[in-house]
Scaffold this motif. Sequence first.
Motif, mmCIF file in Angstrom:
data_model
loop_
_atom_site.group_PDB
_atom_site.id
_atom_site.type_symbol
_atom_site.label_atom_id
_atom_site.label_comp_id
_atom_site.label_asym_id
_atom_site.label_seq_id
_atom_site.Cartn_x
_atom_site.Cartn_y
_atom_site.Cartn_z
ATOM 1 N N LEU A 172 -37.058 49.012 5.671
ATOM 2 C CA LEU A 172 -36.135 50.005 4.963
ATOM 3 C C LEU A 172 -34.469 49.809 5.592
ATOM 4 N N ARG A 173 -34.480 49.325 6.877
ATOM 5 C CA ARG A 173 -33.160 49.175 7.226
ATOM 6 C C ARG A 173 -32.614 48.124 6.713
ATOM 7 N N GLN A 174 -33.172 47.033 6.344
ATOM 8 C CA GLN A 174 -32.831 45.798 5.773
ATOM 9 C C GLN A 174 -32.199 45.978 4.395
ATOM 10 N N GLU A 175 -33.017 46.991 3.621
ATOM 11 C CA GLU A 175 -32.860 47.211 2.507
ATOM 12 C C GLU A 175 -31.359 47.990 2.338
ATOM 13 N N TYR A 176 -31.260 48.875 3.116
ATOM 14 C CA TYR A 176 -29.938 49.768 3.131
ATOM 15 C C TYR A 176 -28.733 49.473 3.876
ATOM 16 N N ARG A 177 -28.761 48.186 4.641
ATOM 17 C CA ARG A 177 -27.636 47.838 5.336
ATOM 18 C C ARG A 177 -26.522 47.646 4.451
ATOM 19 N N GLY A 178 -25.334 48.188 4.772
ATOM 20 C CA GLY A 178 -24.184 47.937 4.227
ATOM 21 C C GLY A 178 -24.090 48.985 2.729
ATOM 22 N N ARG A 179 -24.906 49.989 2.682
ATOM 23 C CA ARG A 179 -25.024 50.903 1.671
ATOM 24 C C ARG A 179 -24.884 52.392 2.341
ATOM 25 N N GLY A 180 -24.605 52.449 3.634
ATOM 26 C CA GLY A 180 -24.154 53.942 4.220
ATOM 27 C C GLY A 180 -25.270 54.531 4.762
ATOM 28 N N ILE A 181 -26.550 53.870 5.052
ATOM 29 C CA ILE A 181 -27.930 54.494 5.336
ATOM 30 C C ILE A 181 -28.104 53.768 6.578
ATOM 31 N N ARG A 182 -28.317 54.497 7.675
ATOM 32 C CA ARG A 182 -28.824 53.808 9.018
ATOM 33 C C ARG A 182 -30.341 54.171 9.180
ATOM 34 N N VAL A 183 -31.051 53.367 9.466
ATOM 35 C CA VAL A 183 -32.673 53.423 9.760
ATOM 36 C C VAL A 183 -32.781 52.985 11.132
ATOM 37 N N THR A 184 -33.421 53.674 12.099
ATOM 38 C CA THR A 184 -33.896 53.384 13.400
ATOM 39 C C THR A 184 -35.304 53.976 13.628
ATOM 40 N N ALA A 185 -36.156 53.071 14.564
ATOM 41 C CA ALA A 185 -37.382 53.432 14.780
ATOM 42 C C ALA A 185 -37.175 53.586 16.454
ATOM 43 N N LEU A 186 -37.928 54.943 16.600
ATOM 44 C CA LEU A 186 -38.138 55.092 18.084
ATOM 45 C C LEU A 186 -39.499 54.800 18.512
ATOM 46 N N CYS A 187 -39.734 53.920 19.627
ATOM 47 C CA CYS A 187 -40.956 53.481 19.880
ATOM 48 C C CYS A 187 -41.129 53.721 21.478
ATOM 49 N N PRO A 188 -41.490 55.004 21.513
ATOM 50 C CA PRO A 188 -41.900 55.382 23.173
ATOM 51 C C PRO A 188 -42.901 55.163 23.690
ATOM 52 N N GLY A 189 -43.268 54.991 25.182
ATOM 53 C CA GLY A 189 -44.600 55.024 25.790
ATOM 54 C C GLY A 189 -44.894 56.450 25.929
ATOM 55 N N PRO A 190 -45.658 56.644 26.859
ATOM 56 C CA PRO A 190 -46.139 57.988 27.159
ATOM 57 C C PRO A 190 -45.091 59.018 27.361
ATOM 58 N N VAL A 191 -45.023 59.967 26.732
ATOM 59 C CA VAL A 191 -44.080 61.194 26.863
ATOM 60 C C VAL A 191 -44.985 62.644 27.257
ATOM 61 N N GLU A 192 -44.355 63.323 28.272
ATOM 62 C CA GLU A 192 -45.246 64.419 28.851
ATOM 63 C C GLU A 192 -44.672 65.637 27.601
ATOM 64 N N THR A 193 -45.910 65.622 26.536
ATOM 65 C CA THR A 193 -45.969 66.511 25.335
ATOM 66 C C THR A 193 -47.346 66.829 25.144
ATOM 67 N N ARG A 194 -47.878 67.450 24.310
ATOM 68 C CA ARG A 194 -49.039 68.121 23.899
ATOM 69 C C ARG A 194 -49.990 67.017 23.497
ATOM 70 N N PHE A 195 -49.307 66.107 23.122
ATOM 71 C CA PHE A 195 -50.002 64.661 22.427
ATOM 72 C C PHE A 195 -51.440 64.466 23.253
ATOM 73 N N PHE A 196 -51.340 64.343 24.495
ATOM 74 C CA PHE A 196 -52.323 63.968 25.214
ATOM 75 C C PHE A 196 -53.519 65.049 25.219
ATOM 76 N N GLU A 197 -52.805 66.302 25.317
ATOM 77 C CA GLU A 197 -53.898 67.378 25.544
ATOM 78 C C GLU A 197 -54.739 67.452 24.236
ATOM 79 N N VAL A 198 -54.113 67.062 22.995
ATOM 80 C CA VAL A 198 -54.689 67.248 21.643
ATOM 81 C C VAL A 198 -55.822 66.183 21.682
ATOM 82 N N ILE A 199 -55.442 64.852 22.135
ATOM 83 C CA ILE A 199 -56.399 63.699 22.325
ATOM 84 C C ILE A 199 -57.618 64.267 23.068
ATOM 85 N N GLY A 200 -57.355 64.688 24.207
ATOM 86 C CA GLY A 200 -58.187 65.055 25.121
ATOM 87 C C GLY A 200 -58.395 64.625 26.353
#
Length: 279
Positions: A172-200
């Motif tokens: 998507l970023r390549q499609e819209y470069r130069g057209r005023g739209i920025r696209v970024t993906a955030l790819c974190p490792g483990p974060v202290e949230t409820r995510f792992f509580e839900v998985i169990g």
Amino acid sequence: MGTAPTVPSTALVTGASSGLGKEFASQLAARGHDLVLVARSRDRLEAVAEEITRAHGVKAHVVVRDLAQPDAGRAVARELADRSLTVDLLVNNAGFGTAGRFEEIAAERDHDMLMVNVVALVDLTHALLPGMLERGTGAVLNVGSTAGYQPSPYLTVYSASKTFVLNFSLALRQEYRGRGIRVTALCPGPVETRFFEVIGTRNAAVAGSFTTPEPVVRSALKALDRDRAYVTPGFGNAVMAHLNPRRPRTLVAWVGERICRKALQPEAVHGAAARSAAN
């Protein structure tokens, strides 16, 4: 490095009732954004909106929606239109995971996960990006995971959903470069949230050390300001992200199976819900 783009006036954050979503809302409000907060828990969402409005003096609109439901993304877009709300920054943060042997995971749970992690994300982007394009400015920030950089057995469907998020964002970023739209993906490792509580089990954090939401969100917004394609906060996570694609895919899957066996060792977590309340 250049100058950071003008801050969009209104940001929509999915999964905004806790974890990374709540932190995104807080940091964006501190930057002066008005907010549209989306989640399925009305009480927690309204509490977050009240807290942010009191702390930062911005408007915080609440949209209650379960993104696992069919047509959820388009329903959110219709509500925005009904309330005359224009979104200039879309943060597709909502998501949850499953872990274990594929045949032992309820098909309905994996289905709901894909609806949140993939379908709602694409539907919201479809609904909101054309308006950004028409106005000549806007941004999309999609939350993936380091799990999306390689096949992750025992996190099979979750990791595949995050691979989709990363590749979708890059294309998507390549499609819209130069057209005023920025696209970024955030790819974190483990974060202290409820995510792992839900998985169990915290054993689902098969690689990397835990961090907190604040530095992860800060890194994501800095990357978006700099128009970076993706960001992987943390030195070890970043090294893994860059090395894995340079290995044969079957070898990466073989190594991944051995690393991810850890996720099969359940760690009891009391009060785990069927799905993350952040979604």
